[in-house]
Design a protein around this motif. Sequence first.
Motif, PDB file in Angstrom:
ATOM      1  N   LEU A 125       1.208   0.458 -10.419  1.00 41.64           N
ATOM      2  CA  LEU A 125       0.664   1.090  -9.412  1.00 41.64           C
ATOM      3  C   LEU A 125      -0.757   1.327 -10.183  1.00 41.64           C
ATOM      4  O   LEU A 125      -1.095   1.717 -11.068  1.00 41.64           O
ATOM      5  N   ASP A 126      -1.748   1.195  -9.187  1.00 37.19           N
ATOM      6  CA  ASP A 126      -3.106   1.018  -9.383  1.00 37.19           C
ATOM      7  C   ASP A 126      -3.737   1.880  -8.210  1.00 37.19           C
ATOM      8  O   ASP A 126      -4.489   1.123  -7.496  1.00 37.19           O
ATOM      9  N   GLY A 127      -3.456   3.228  -7.850  1.00 36.09           N
ATOM     10  CA  GLY A 127      -3.860   3.635  -6.875  1.00 36.09           C
ATOM     11  C   GLY A 127      -2.874   5.073  -6.421  1.00 36.09           C
ATOM     12  O   GLY A 127      -2.482   5.478  -7.175  1.00 36.09           O
ATOM     13  N   VAL A 128      -3.052   4.799  -5.063  1.00 42.41           N
ATOM     14  CA  VAL A 128      -2.194   6.025  -4.387  1.00 42.41           C
ATOM     15  C   VAL A 128      -1.245   5.294  -3.378  1.00 42.41           C
ATOM     16  O   VAL A 128      -1.684   4.516  -2.589  1.00 42.41           O
ATOM     17  N   VAL A 129       0.241   5.563  -3.410  1.00 45.57           N
ATOM     18  CA  VAL A 129       1.008   4.992  -2.726  1.00 45.57           C
ATOM     19  C   VAL A 129       1.801   6.139  -1.915  1.00 45.57           C
ATOM     20  O   VAL A 129       2.218   7.316  -2.577  1.00 45.57           O
ATOM     21  N   THR A 130       2.191   6.018  -0.640  1.00 44.65           N
ATOM     22  CA  THR A 130       2.856   6.843   0.131  1.00 44.65           C
ATOM     23  C   THR A 130       4.432   6.530   0.353  1.00 44.65           C
ATOM     24  O   THR A 130       4.477   5.330   1.004  1.00 44.65           O
ATOM     25  N   LEU A 131       5.551   7.092  -0.063  1.00 42.96           N
ATOM     26  CA  LEU A 131       6.707   6.697  -0.012  1.00 42.96           C
ATOM     27  C   LEU A 131       7.330   7.636   1.200  1.00 42.96           C
ATOM     28  O   LEU A 131       7.149   8.708   1.204  1.00 42.96           O
ATOM     29  N   THR A 132       8.527   7.008   1.811  1.00 44.49           N
ATOM     30  CA  THR A 132       9.192   7.794   2.447  1.00 44.49           C
ATOM     31  C   THR A 132      10.752   7.773   2.375  1.00 44.49           C
ATOM     32  O   THR A 132      11.308   6.646   1.813  1.00 44.49           O
ATOM     33  N   ARG A 168       0.655   1.614   1.883  1.00 44.27           N
ATOM     34  CA  ARG A 168       0.531   1.072   0.215  1.00 44.27           C
ATOM     35  C   ARG A 168      -0.867   1.450  -0.233  1.00 44.27           C
ATOM     36  O   ARG A 168      -1.881   1.736   0.494  1.00 44.27           O
ATOM     37  N   PRO A 169      -1.042   1.288  -1.701  1.00 41.83           N
ATOM     38  CA  PRO A 169      -2.274   1.128  -2.289  1.00 41.83           C
ATOM     39  C   PRO A 169      -3.420   0.117  -1.990  1.00 41.83           C
ATOM     40  O   PRO A 169      -3.004  -0.865  -1.150  1.00 41.83           O
ATOM     41  N   SER A 170      -4.525   0.578  -1.630  1.00 44.96           N
ATOM     42  CA  SER A 170      -5.855  -0.252  -1.358  1.00 44.96           C
ATOM     43  C   SER A 170      -5.680  -1.634  -2.429  1.00 44.96           C
ATOM     44  O   SER A 170      -5.749  -1.225  -3.645  1.00 44.96           O
ATOM     45  N   GLY A 171      -5.931  -2.675  -1.724  1.00 42.57           N
ATOM     46  CA  GLY A 171      -5.630  -3.755  -2.517  1.00 42.57           C
ATOM     47  C   GLY A 171      -4.380  -4.331  -3.139  1.00 42.57           C
ATOM     48  O   GLY A 171      -4.283  -5.103  -4.128  1.00 42.57           O
ATOM     49  N   GLN A 172      -3.401  -3.273  -3.156  1.00 39.99           N
ATOM     50  CA  GLN A 172      -2.108  -3.746  -3.841  1.00 39.99           C
ATOM     51  C   GLN A 172      -0.893  -3.658  -2.725  1.00 39.99           C
ATOM     52  O   GLN A 172      -1.022  -3.457  -1.634  1.00 39.99           O
ATOM     53  N   VAL A 173       0.272  -4.529  -3.145  1.00 36.50           N
ATOM     54  CA  VAL A 173       1.401  -4.492  -2.616  1.00 36.50           C
ATOM     55  C   VAL A 173       2.606  -3.843  -3.319  1.00 36.50           C
ATOM     56  O   VAL A 173       2.747  -4.343  -4.457  1.00 36.50           O
TER      57      VAL A 173
END
Length: 211
Positions: free
Chosen positions: A100-107, A141-146
């Motif tokens: 991870l290189d940023g912020v991700v939201t999970l549910t 998803r994070p900006s620029g990532q999957v």
Amino acid sequence: VDVSKYNIGGNLTNLANGETVTLENNQVDELVRSDNGPFTFTVQLAQGEGYSVEVTEQPATQDCVVTNGTGTVGDSDVNTVGVNCVDVPLYTIGGNISGLDGVVTLTNNGGDDLVVSGNGPFEFSTPLKSSATYFVRVKIRPSGQVCRIVSGGNGVVADSNVTDVVIECEEAQLPPSFGGSISDVPALSRWGLLVMVLTLGLLAFSQRRFN
């Protein structure tokens, strides 16, 4: 002949604040309760008819048990059905995230949003009881990532904390360049349009010539 009908009900005890329990009589008459005390089903029954009360949907953090739930209606209301709820052990849902290189939201289960900003272990805030299902997904998803759920993203809680949800993130793959700058696109489109118009004109001329 006017046939007298009677209420079917009883008393609900120890339901926790904020919880709901769904009861059903004879598999058709549903009743959702969110507070303790007396309850009565909507459908009345005549003398001689049978009743069978059961819990069809348990509270999220409790188990409720029915007593005196079956019988035959006599010549008065039935108010002896008992439903008592007890707390049960709860277990957390979590796992590990990497890349991870940023912020991700999970549910989990379509809610219980969890914002993660670093690699390593993660854990949702809402625990679940044994036999409950869980379904972890990436919401934002994070900006620029999957980010992908590699393993353990769904299942059934079995008397222990769930710690094996594995999420891996990587840089998003951009489509390959066509070899020019973005300023070349309008010019390319105009030339393509010109070629198309000339081609259609020639086809129309040929058809008129040979007709």
